[in-house]
Design a protein around this motif. Sequence first.
Motif, PDB file in Angstrom:
ATOM      1  N   GLU A 188       0.827  -1.210   0.000  1.00 16.84           N
ATOM      2  CA  GLU A 188       0.000   0.000   0.000  1.00 16.84           C
ATOM      3  C   GLU A 188       0.863   1.263   0.000  1.00 16.84           C
ATOM      4  O   GLU A 188       0.354   2.354   0.259  1.00 16.84           O
ATOM      5  CB  GLU A 188      -0.924  -0.002   1.235  1.00 16.84           C
ATOM      6  N   HIS A 189       2.161   1.092  -0.248  1.00 18.79           N
ATOM      7  CA  HIS A 189       3.085   2.232  -0.346  1.00 18.79           C
ATOM      8  C   HIS A 189       3.155   3.038   0.938  1.00 18.79           C
ATOM      9  O   HIS A 189       3.365   4.240   0.912  1.00 18.79           O
ATOM     10  CB  HIS A 189       2.694   3.169  -1.509  1.00 18.79           C
ATOM     11  N   ARG A 190       2.982   2.391   2.072  1.00 20.49           N
ATOM     12  CA  ARG A 190       2.980   3.133   3.331  1.00 20.49           C
ATOM     13  C   ARG A 190       4.348   3.155   4.011  1.00 20.49           C
ATOM     14  O   ARG A 190       4.595   3.978   4.863  1.00 20.49           O
ATOM     15  CB  ARG A 190       1.944   2.550   4.311  1.00 20.49           C
ATOM     16  N   SER A 208      -4.498   2.503   9.064  1.00 23.04           N
ATOM     17  CA  SER A 208      -3.399   3.463   9.139  1.00 23.04           C
ATOM     18  C   SER A 208      -3.675   4.683   8.288  1.00 23.04           C
ATOM     19  O   SER A 208      -2.769   5.335   7.805  1.00 23.04           O
ATOM     20  CB  SER A 208      -2.111   2.773   8.694  1.00 23.04           C
ATOM     21  N   CYS A 209      -4.966   4.985   8.101  1.00 18.81           N
ATOM     22  CA  CYS A 209      -5.312   6.127   7.260  1.00 18.81           C
ATOM     23  C   CYS A 209      -4.764   7.421   7.850  1.00 18.81           C
ATOM     24  O   CYS A 209      -4.672   7.574   9.055  1.00 18.81           O
ATOM     25  CB  CYS A 209      -6.822   6.251   7.127  1.00 18.81           C
ATOM     26  N   GLU A 210      -4.444   8.347   6.962  1.00 19.85           N
ATOM     27  CA  GLU A 210      -3.995   9.675   7.382  1.00 19.85           C
ATOM     28  C   GLU A 210      -5.038  10.292   8.318  1.00 19.85           C
ATOM     29  O   GLU A 210      -4.704  10.850   9.350  1.00 19.85           O
ATOM     30  CB  GLU A 210      -3.796  10.583   6.164  1.00 19.85           C
ATOM     31  N   THR A 211      -6.283  10.227   7.884  1.00 22.99           N
ATOM     32  CA  THR A 211      -7.387  10.636   8.741  1.00 22.99           C
ATOM     33  C   THR A 211      -8.399   9.510   8.747  1.00 22.99           C
ATOM     34  O   THR A 211      -8.918   9.141   7.698  1.00 22.99           O
ATOM     35  CB  THR A 211      -8.073  11.908   8.201  1.00 22.99           C
ATOM     36  N   VAL A 269     -11.868   7.619   9.108  1.00 25.61           N
ATOM     37  CA  VAL A 269     -13.233   8.085   8.841  1.00 25.61           C
ATOM     38  C   VAL A 269     -13.965   8.428  10.126  1.00 25.61           C
ATOM     39  O   VAL A 269     -14.833   9.289  10.145  1.00 25.61           O
ATOM     40  CB  VAL A 269     -14.079   7.067   8.035  1.00 25.61           C
ATOM     41  N   ASN A 278     -13.198  11.954  10.973  1.00 28.20           N
ATOM     42  CA  ASN A 278     -13.416  12.908   9.896  1.00 28.20           C
ATOM     43  C   ASN A 278     -14.845  13.438   9.945  1.00 28.20           C
ATOM     44  O   ASN A 278     -15.790  12.698   9.691  1.00 28.20           O
ATOM     45  CB  ASN A 278     -13.125  12.205   8.562  1.00 28.20           C
ATOM     46  N   ASP A 300     -16.482  15.011   7.955  1.00 33.07           N
ATOM     47  CA  ASP A 300     -17.199  14.954   6.682  1.00 33.07           C
ATOM     48  C   ASP A 300     -17.683  13.544   6.342  1.00 33.07           C
ATOM     49  O   ASP A 300     -18.409  13.361   5.379  1.00 33.07           O
ATOM     50  CB  ASP A 300     -16.288  15.438   5.548  1.00 33.07           C
ATOM     51  N   HIS A 332     -13.743  -1.887   6.277  1.00 30.05           N
ATOM     52  CA  HIS A 332     -12.654  -1.028   5.802  1.00 30.05           C
ATOM     53  C   HIS A 332     -11.350  -1.782   5.628  1.00 30.05           C
ATOM     54  O   HIS A 332     -10.552  -1.460   4.764  1.00 30.05           O
ATOM     55  CB  HIS A 332     -12.445   0.138   6.775  1.00 30.05           C
ATOM     56  N   ARG A 382      -7.349  -6.327   3.221  1.00 29.14           N
ATOM     57  CA  ARG A 382      -6.048  -5.803   3.623  1.00 29.14           C
ATOM     58  C   ARG A 382      -5.646  -6.377   4.976  1.00 29.14           C
ATOM     59  O   ARG A 382      -4.491  -6.312   5.363  1.00 29.14           O
ATOM     60  CB  ARG A 382      -6.091  -4.276   3.691  1.00 29.14           C
ATOM     61  N   LEU A 404      -9.978  -5.443  -4.933  1.00 25.84           N
ATOM     62  CA  LEU A 404      -9.537  -4.389  -5.859  1.00 25.84           C
ATOM     63  C   LEU A 404      -9.250  -4.956  -7.238  1.00 25.84           C
ATOM     64  O   LEU A 404      -8.611  -4.323  -8.058  1.00 25.84           O
ATOM     65  CB  LEU A 404      -8.277  -3.706  -5.317  1.00 25.84           C
TER      66      LEU A 404
END
Lengths: 663, 324
Positions: free
Chosen positions: B90-92, B219-222, B224, B227, B229, B253, B257, B305
Amino acid sequence: MQRIGVFVCWCGSNIAATVDVEKVARVLSQEPGVVYSTDYQYMCSQAGQEMIQEAIREHRLTGVVICSCSPRMHEATFRKTVEKAGLNPYLLEIANIREHCSWIHKDKLTATEKAVILGRAAIAKVQLNAPLTAGKSPVTKRALVIGGGIAGIQTALDIAEAGFPVDIVEKKPTIGGKMTQIDKTFPTLDCAACILTPKMVDAAQNENIDILSYAQVEKIQGFVGNFTVTIRKKARYVDENKCTGCGLCTEKCPQKKIPNEFNLGLDNRRAIYIPFAQAVPKVATIDPNHCAMLQKGKCGVCAKVCTAGAIDYKQQDQLITREYGAIVAATGFEPISMDKFDEFAYSQSPDVVTSLEFERLMNAAGPTGGTLLRPSDGTHPHTLVFVQCVGSRCDGGEKGKSYCSKICCMYTAKHAMLTREKYPDTEVYVFYIDVRTPGKSFDEFYRRAVEEYGVHYIKGMVGKVTPQDGKLKVQASDLLGGRQLHIDADMVILAAAIEPDKSARPLATMLTASMDTNDFFTEAHPKLRPVESPTAGVFLSGACQGPKDIPETVAQASAAAAKVIGLLVKDSLTCNPCTAQPDELMCNGCSSCEKVCPYGAITYADKPFRGPNRTTRIRRVAQVNPAVCQGCGACTVACPSGAMDLLGFSNKQIMAEVDAICR
Amino acid sequence: MQRSVIETAASLLETGVCTRVLGWKTGEFFYDVTPAVFTSAEEVRKDMVFTPFCGANLSKYLIAESRKEGKIAVFLKPCDTFSFVQLQKEHRICRENVYAVGVQCPGMSDPDALKALGLKGLTGCVQEGDTLRVDTLYGEKAVPLADALSLRCRGCKSKRLHDCDAIIGTQGKDLQTSRFAQVEALEAMTAEERFAFWRKELSKCIRCNACRNVCPACSCETCVFDNPDSGVQNKAAASSFEENLFHIIRAFHVAGRCTDCGECTRVCPQHIPLHLLNRKLIKDMNTLYGVYQAGADFETKPPMLAFTLEDPEASIITQGRNGQ
């Protein structure tokens, strides 16, 4: 503060008969933000549209909700309407209270309640709408026709005639399709080859047409005006540019016992072959499964006899990538397999044949040189029984197809008539459920078969065919006569149902074009847009859309060409502004969206972001190319953090609709 | 094992292969082990441990740590290496900034499992082969390792160490275990029984967010849930149904993964078997789209995916309620 106008359409009685439109307008006027609400007989009419525009100006509306038919019907119309009144066209929402409501409900109370709820959802959404501006994308002025039968040829010829380059991709070694195998055509009885082969030659000689035979579409990317297609040109082991089509190799090849597909296995061909004399391109092809040189490395006769030096055993499949503005599906049909119809003894006796096989048996270029002979012993048949609707109009659709194959009644009449004309000593029986002859000169043709040629038409179905002592014992019922019939036949001919070619389903997936349950391509509108697929830039030609005879196929092929030309003459297309947009602050750079994007619209960039304590962090974030994005929304679902959103259909707007419905 | 882990870590720092080491150190109690970053060999020799309680999966810390100056060495157990690979997919993680040391693992123990065996006053513990020697205030007790293992380690999926620069112990293999047995038991229940089971379990949730904060897939930046929104933002549950949905949304979610590392269940202070939600989704994906193990390699496309023509078109419409 939002100022929303609600317009409820009666659609004549289409909506008003089942939905209390006045009540809907009244109830919706109480919704928050609604300042104007009304109903009218035909919102899409000139007067209706003017009413909307007047209300926008008079009440200074900031959003418009129209409760009417499906947005697929009139969204474009109403967007123009509101735009002319000075409102951004994307500040309009349509509540579908016709297809989604009035047409499917009988009870007026329920329907009215649902119409109110649908209207409420649209109001909730329009509150969150933002003005959007559409961009432009260029059009590649080249068309791709997939399938080189009469449909594909006609479409390609018409497009080429208008001055646009067009490629035909044909999976067989020659173009021409099913029509090349047909002997005569109804109702005029002119020879199929005589009218088809000049068109094949025209296509080959037209400098705007490039024929890619023995090739298949492997990958399709892009969107209307900008498709990128990868085509696999299979190795035919013969250099197309060198081969003169002299046919010497096809006479000398020692592999002789290979069933000839062109004659449906009624005779044999060699391992190197040219399907038929008028093939286009007239180039030999080596069948790699039977060629001794390719299988065992021993032989090489064809290379020895070829004076042009065209044989190339080392030839490889070739991948060609080209850009197109429009794609036409013309994949055609196949007769269904007779495996499930063993009552007709198709697998037990070679004298039970399908109608297409019968075409070959009657054809001067066929395995018998045009003399009707029994495949089993080569004798002249005296009694012939034709069975119609084999696999067509089957109940439940498990064994055959539920639909009518449309062409069988006419070609069976043709076969019966031609048999009686050439061989007056024969007795010909046709068993039918109904004889369907709508079409110009069709019924006259059928009546001639009965009245002039004395064909015995019997209403009823054949129950069983039993091969016995060189004869075929046919048991059938005569429904009008109310009796059982026993006929000792020499040949039985089955009018097999037709189905879409097997290559159509994977192609539809590549094109993201929709199909019905029978794998026929779906048209954008069954009456008003019959040659367009719902996927923009994809058009339908011929029997891949539904069973058709030759004149209908040609008419539709030309219609599809007209639509393609209409698209290719444009220099640019207006893009859909409802595209995906990533929130870079939330994007993880995980590539989920890139993986699911069917259009390749997403790339990544390393960008600097403000970190804590005045530091800079470089992060990998998603970038959407709005000209390529089609707004399908797959990325918004795949995005784990919810960073990806769709303009015009944001997660918030959708949730607002859901909330309004569940209120 | 403990000694070679510590010595490896110390020498990596001493030889300058890395500037920092990500490992474990003990907290309040010897069984209370927490992740820690060491910057010197002395620190490592003083504080670093590798005991049967080093359950913590260190891979998630690399998202932040691998982006800092200098190379960091990390110690990963086989199951942790799956998360390590998945995060790279996931390029993390910046792989070039990481020196990964794989540590073969006999299975990690659970202090609660020891307590459940009737042991009190735990003061220390050493693993010797299949036995755990436990020191208590009341004397030493020998416990079979199998009885002390944490729930997730009893259904260990693999002893294979993925993508490591060095390995301590031996390279292992994938194991055939019945890790889906509990999921199957839940599937066998009626819809009402299952609903009651999850309502009972999930209503214990106190929304401490430990499961989310420890999960390498979360490990999302923000997030949900943070958030405003997203429409599902909440720190504390406003209604009992909301906390239930928190876990279900989280399971969806991370679907495709989740490597099934089981950290969610390990850290849950309320002992909710959260990993069962993830395992159910893993099992369903395996059934529908072919066996897929997140983090097992770099190439395989995650089923959620990827699309193939052979994919079944399973949906709630064809399946109906109650799976009929």
